[in-house]
Design a protein around this motif. Sequence first.
Motif, PDB file in Angstrom:
ATOM      1  N   ASP B  30      17.783  24.341 -25.978  1.00 45.76           N
ATOM      2  CA  ASP B  30      17.498  23.514 -24.813  1.00 45.76           C
ATOM      3  C   ASP B  30      17.421  22.046 -25.206  1.00 45.76           C
ATOM      4  OD1 ASP B  30      17.136  25.421 -22.710  1.00 45.76           O
ATOM      5  OD2 ASP B  30      15.250  26.005 -23.683  1.00 45.76           O
ATOM      6  N   ILE B  31      17.641  21.194 -24.204  1.00 45.53           N
ATOM      7  CA  ILE B  31      17.333  19.787 -24.367  1.00 45.53           C
ATOM      8  C   ILE B  31      15.824  19.642 -24.230  1.00 45.53           C
ATOM      9  CG2 ILE B  31      17.694  17.469 -23.453  1.00 45.53           C
ATOM     10  CD1 ILE B  31      20.175  18.647 -24.545  1.00 45.53           C
ATOM     11  N   LYS B  32      15.251  18.896 -25.150  1.00 42.18           N
ATOM     12  CA  LYS B  32      13.797  18.740 -25.184  1.00 42.18           C
ATOM     13  C   LYS B  32      13.412  17.290 -24.983  1.00 42.18           C
ATOM     14  CE  LYS B  32      12.501  22.887 -26.871  1.00 42.18           C
ATOM     15  NZ  LYS B  32      11.304  23.638 -26.497  1.00 42.18           N
ATOM     16  N   LEU B  33      12.206  17.102 -24.511  1.00 38.03           N
ATOM     17  CA  LEU B  33      11.684  15.773 -24.232  1.00 38.03           C
ATOM     18  C   LEU B  33      10.324  15.647 -24.897  1.00 38.03           C
ATOM     19  CD1 LEU B  33      11.723  13.139 -22.502  1.00 38.03           C
ATOM     20  CD2 LEU B  33      10.608  14.479 -20.709  1.00 38.03           C
ATOM     21  N   LEU B  34      10.113  14.544 -25.589  1.00 43.40           N
ATOM     22  CA  LEU B  34       8.833  14.347 -26.266  1.00 43.40           C
ATOM     23  C   LEU B  34       7.873  13.577 -25.365  1.00 43.40           C
ATOM     24  CD1 LEU B  34       7.395  14.903 -28.942  1.00 43.40           C
ATOM     25  CD2 LEU B  34       8.060  12.612 -29.679  1.00 43.40           C
ATOM     26  N   LEU B  35       6.737  14.193 -25.081  1.00 50.56           N
ATOM     27  CA  LEU B  35       5.734  13.569 -24.215  1.00 50.56           C
ATOM     28  C   LEU B  35       4.409  13.438 -24.955  1.00 50.56           C
ATOM     29  CD1 LEU B  35       6.436  15.562 -20.928  1.00 50.56           C
ATOM     30  CD2 LEU B  35       7.144  13.229 -21.474  1.00 50.56           C
ATOM     31  N   VAL B  36       3.598  12.528 -24.501  1.00 49.32           N
ATOM     32  CA  VAL B  36       2.247  12.390 -25.065  1.00 49.32           C
ATOM     33  C   VAL B  36       1.224  12.592 -23.946  1.00 49.32           C
ATOM     34  CG1 VAL B  36       2.951  10.833 -26.898  1.00 49.32           C
ATOM     35  CG2 VAL B  36       2.220   9.892 -24.716  1.00 49.32           C
ATOM     36  N   GLU B  37       0.091  13.121 -24.331  1.00 48.96           N
ATOM     37  CA  GLU B  37      -0.961  13.334 -23.344  1.00 48.96           C
ATOM     38  C   GLU B  37      -1.838  12.098 -23.297  1.00 48.96           C
ATOM     39  OE1 GLU B  37      -3.318  16.771 -24.090  1.00 48.96           O
ATOM     40  OE2 GLU B  37      -4.260  16.720 -22.106  1.00 48.96           O
ATOM     41  N   MET B  46      -2.930  13.616 -18.178  1.00 49.53           N
ATOM     42  CA  MET B  46      -1.563  13.912 -17.767  1.00 49.53           C
ATOM     43  C   MET B  46      -0.600  13.581 -18.903  1.00 49.53           C
ATOM     44  SD  MET B  46      -1.177  12.725 -13.827  1.00 49.53           S
ATOM     45  CE  MET B  46       0.375  13.555 -13.509  1.00 49.53           C
ATOM     46  N   TRP B  47       0.579  14.142 -18.816  1.00 51.75           N
ATOM     47  CA  TRP B  47       1.615  13.857 -19.794  1.00 51.75           C
ATOM     48  C   TRP B  47       2.401  12.636 -19.356  1.00 51.75           C
ATOM     49  CZ3 TRP B  47       1.605  16.349 -24.380  1.00 51.75           C
ATOM     50  CH2 TRP B  47       0.850  17.521 -24.457  1.00 51.75           C
ATOM     51  N   ALA B  48       2.835  11.884 -20.336  1.00 51.53           N
ATOM     52  CA  ALA B  48       3.536  10.633 -20.034  1.00 51.53           C
ATOM     53  C   ALA B  48       4.563  10.350 -21.125  1.00 51.53           C
ATOM     54  CB  ALA B  48       2.543   9.477 -19.955  1.00 51.53           C
ATOM     55  N   LEU B  49       5.459   9.457 -20.823  1.00 51.45           N
ATOM     56  CA  LEU B  49       6.415   9.003 -21.831  1.00 51.45           C
ATOM     57  C   LEU B  49       5.680   8.130 -22.849  1.00 51.45           C
ATOM     58  CD1 LEU B  49       9.249   7.924 -19.392  1.00 51.45           C
ATOM     59  CD2 LEU B  49       9.175  10.004 -20.783  1.00 51.45           C
ATOM     60  N   PRO B  50       6.027   8.240 -24.115  1.00 52.70           N
ATOM     61  CA  PRO B  50       5.438   7.345 -25.104  1.00 52.70           C
ATOM     62  C   PRO B  50       5.804   5.900 -24.768  1.00 52.70           C
ATOM     63  CG  PRO B  50       6.689   9.108 -26.171  1.00 52.70           C
ATOM     64  CD  PRO B  50       6.990   9.178 -24.705  1.00 52.70           C
ATOM     65  N   GLY B  51       4.845   5.034 -24.938  1.00 51.60           N
ATOM     66  CA  GLY B  51       5.118   3.634 -24.621  1.00 51.60           C
ATOM     67  C   GLY B  51       3.915   2.778 -24.919  1.00 51.60           C
ATOM     68  N   GLY B  52       4.085   1.486 -24.772  1.00 51.27           N
ATOM     69  CA  GLY B  52       2.953   0.609 -25.007  1.00 51.27           C
ATOM     70  C   GLY B  52       3.330  -0.835 -24.748  1.00 51.27           C
ATOM     71  N   TYR B  53       2.372  -1.689 -24.914  1.00 52.51           N
ATOM     72  CA  TYR B  53       2.598  -3.095 -24.603  1.00 52.51           C
ATOM     73  C   TYR B  53       3.561  -3.731 -25.583  1.00 52.51           C
ATOM     74  CZ  TYR B  53      -1.091  -2.696 -21.220  1.00 52.51           C
ATOM     75  OH  TYR B  53      -1.824  -2.328 -20.123  1.00 52.51           O
ATOM     76  N   LEU B  54       4.379  -4.559 -25.031  1.00 47.69           N
ATOM     77  CA  LEU B  54       5.311  -5.323 -25.854  1.00 47.69           C
ATOM     78  C   LEU B  54       4.554  -6.468 -26.519  1.00 47.69           C
ATOM     79  CD1 LEU B  54       8.296  -5.795 -26.625  1.00 47.69           C
ATOM     80  CD2 LEU B  54       8.455  -7.308 -24.633  1.00 47.69           C
ATOM     81  N   ASP B 126      11.500  22.181 -17.890  1.00 48.98           N
ATOM     82  CA  ASP B 126      10.133  22.665 -17.712  1.00 48.98           C
ATOM     83  C   ASP B 126       9.129  21.537 -17.945  1.00 48.98           C
ATOM     84  OD1 ASP B 126       8.441  24.776 -17.159  1.00 48.98           O
ATOM     85  OD2 ASP B 126       7.967  25.015 -19.298  1.00 48.98           O
ATOM     86  N   VAL B 127       9.472  20.373 -17.471  1.00 50.38           N
ATOM     87  CA  VAL B 127       8.619  19.208 -17.680  1.00 50.38           C
ATOM     88  C   VAL B 127       7.542  19.172 -16.608  1.00 50.38           C
ATOM     89  CG1 VAL B 127       8.599  16.688 -17.624  1.00 50.38           C
ATOM     90  CG2 VAL B 127      10.438  17.888 -18.801  1.00 50.38           C
ATOM     91  N   PRO B 128       6.302  18.937 -16.993  1.00 52.86           N
ATOM     92  CA  PRO B 128       5.239  18.841 -15.983  1.00 52.86           C
ATOM     93  C   PRO B 128       5.358  17.551 -15.201  1.00 52.86           C
ATOM     94  CG  PRO B 128       4.384  18.239 -18.133  1.00 52.86           C
ATOM     95  CD  PRO B 128       5.801  18.682 -18.363  1.00 52.86           C
ATOM     96  N   GLN B 129       4.535  17.443 -14.192  1.00 50.44           N
ATOM     97  CA  GLN B 129       4.511  16.170 -13.469  1.00 50.44           C
ATOM     98  C   GLN B 129       3.952  15.098 -14.398  1.00 50.44           C
ATOM     99  OE1 GLN B 129       2.101  15.962  -9.970  1.00 50.44           O
ATOM    100  NE2 GLN B 129       3.061  14.024  -9.361  1.00 50.44           N
ATOM    101  N   LEU B 130       4.563  13.942 -14.371  1.00 46.75           N
ATOM    102  CA  LEU B 130       4.209  12.907 -15.329  1.00 46.75           C
ATOM    103  C   LEU B 130       3.380  11.796 -14.691  1.00 46.75           C
ATOM    104  CD1 LEU B 130       7.631  12.581 -17.180  1.00 46.75           C
ATOM    105  CD2 LEU B 130       5.675  14.021 -17.767  1.00 46.75           C
ATOM    106  N   ALA B 131       2.726  11.033 -15.559  1.00 45.77           N
ATOM    107  CA  ALA B 131       1.910   9.913 -15.104  1.00 45.77           C
ATOM    108  C   ALA B 131       2.796   8.769 -14.594  1.00 45.77           C
ATOM    109  CB  ALA B 131       1.049   9.414 -16.264  1.00 45.77           C
ATOM    110  N   PHE B 132       2.176   7.867 -13.884  1.00 49.65           N
ATOM    111  CA  PHE B 132       2.870   6.667 -13.377  1.00 49.65           C
ATOM    112  C   PHE B 132       4.150   7.083 -12.639  1.00 49.65           C
ATOM    113  CE2 PHE B 132       0.615   5.484 -17.313  1.00 49.65           C
ATOM    114  CZ  PHE B 132      -0.267   4.549 -16.799  1.00 49.65           C
ATOM    115  N   ASP B 133       5.194   6.282 -12.819  1.00 50.66           N
ATOM    116  CA  ASP B 133       6.489   6.617 -12.215  1.00 50.66           C
ATOM    117  C   ASP B 133       7.400   7.245 -13.259  1.00 50.66           C
ATOM    118  OD1 ASP B 133       6.762   4.432 -13.802  1.00 50.66           O
ATOM    119  OD2 ASP B 133       7.956   3.255 -12.390  1.00 50.66           O
ATOM    120  N   HIS B 134       6.812   7.906 -14.234  1.00 49.44           N
ATOM    121  CA  HIS B 134       7.618   8.408 -15.329  1.00 49.44           C
ATOM    122  C   HIS B 134       8.559   9.532 -14.914  1.00 49.44           C
ATOM    123  CE1 HIS B 134       4.876   6.594 -18.707  1.00 49.44           C
ATOM    124  NE2 HIS B 134       5.304   5.710 -17.839  1.00 49.44           N
TER     125      HIS B 134
END
Lengths: 232, 232
Positions: B30-37, B46-54, B126-134
């Motif tokens: 399967d294609i997989k997606l890496l998420l962080v809690e 909630m699960w979200a895409l990895p990210g942070g302030y520039l 099988d991705v859960p609902q994500l935080a923000f507009d992710h």
Amino acid sequence: MKKEKGEYTYPFPRPSVTTDCVIFGYDGKDIKLLLVERGIPPFKGMWALPGGYLQMDEDAIDGAKRELYEETGLRDAYIEQFRTFAAVDRDPRGRVITIAHLALVKISEVKAGDDAAKAQWFSLKDVPQLAFDHDMILREATKALRQKIHFEPVGFELLPEVFTMPQLQHLYESILDVRFDRRNFASKMLHLGILDDTGSRKSGSPSRIPATYRFNKDNYDALKSKGFRLEF
Amino acid sequence: MKKEKGEYTYPFPRPSVTTDCVIFGYDGKDIKLLLVERGIPPFKGMWALPGGYLQMDEDAIDGAKRELYEETGLRDAYIEQFRTFAAVDRDPRGRVITIAHLALVKISEVKAGDDAAKAQWFSLKDVPQLAFDHDMILREATKALRQKIHFEPVGFELLPEVFTMPQLQHLYESILDVRFDRRNFASKMLHLGILDDTGSRKSGSPSRIPATYRFNKDNYDALKSKGFRLEF
DNA sequence: TCAAAAGTGTTCGCTATACACCCATGG
DNA sequence: CCATGGGTGTATAGCGAACACTTTTGA
């Protein structure tokens, strides 16, 4: 966060965010680009892409549309975000990130900007050196346009409502910098079913009068939803 | 502009700018997606895409690479900016603009994050609902990936160094959600000349042992500079 | 009547697609 | 020896590319 004297304070530094517009047009002969002359430093007197600060209550696309409207008077032209430029030193005034947009307009519908800034159309082949990193932004925009025209009939955004097959062909040739065979080009276009014939028209040149067509968006949307590719 | 107590003041309001990473992998099935809690509000748990302030001294792509490194330990994976999201209300904490990036990694090379945040691979189906507009960002990233694979052999970024034709085919089928004929797929790929045969290998299944290949980047670059299209 | 540009149809080659049988391996 | 999945070649159809002559118009 707001202080009295129009100052805004944050616990961490923040960049400024602007939107810039690469506005393309087509005059029947060349692809044109709308530039404005900078009236203030930095880069005073140089030509630059129209743009400005993103307001806190508007989405990026709305900021870009606002800029487009200020320069062209157009509210419903084709516009889309194509890339964000965030190099640390791209603006000598400090950290400025710009969300760059690509707009396609019918030059005939553009009214001279009531804006203070001097705006002028340049042939894409004859663009002066631009302020900031706008040369790079323009290169990327051109690339994006070339990519896009392979899949979507964006060319129609640049032509008048009613146009001839030779005009359409010449537009494609200008954007992609290639030559097509007239017969192949015409039959491919016609077989797509996204052109409506109208009826011949006055010309002004010592040659046969070409037929005129109109873009049929309904047929295009139908085709697109079935999944197709506009190829060249 | 800097004040004593770590406060930063500007004459006009400024948005925060973050980078987010949509990190795709492929586990052979399967294609997989890496998420962080998320460990803190908003959207805590909630699960979200990895990210942070520039950071103020890094380009957007460098910020994204930093995030990618923190989550995967990888420094040289494929990564590119694909879109910026700037809706006014996309973050309940205030105006936050995110420059979204698409990363493709070989799952086998990813080491579990030494980062505090819990990271986990999810099947794309099988991705859960994500935080923000992710959720929206993910949809756009998926679209971008599908577009991209039509023109560039990005699939190789997701596979191990050495792979089999059935693996490659299955990857394409997973991304594009279609089925291909084995023979046609193999001959098309081989005729492109961008695969080097290696020599058969141990298998682990009750079936014939497939040949293994390696991606030949030199041939690909040569092909590309001549202008070609990788079609499916 | 001449020059300039538009209209038109056919052939050829390539590539995408459809399709069936045999082979190697592990259990 | 059987089940699973991999390997291989051919025939057909559709599409893109190449190509020349005739027609209309304004000067």
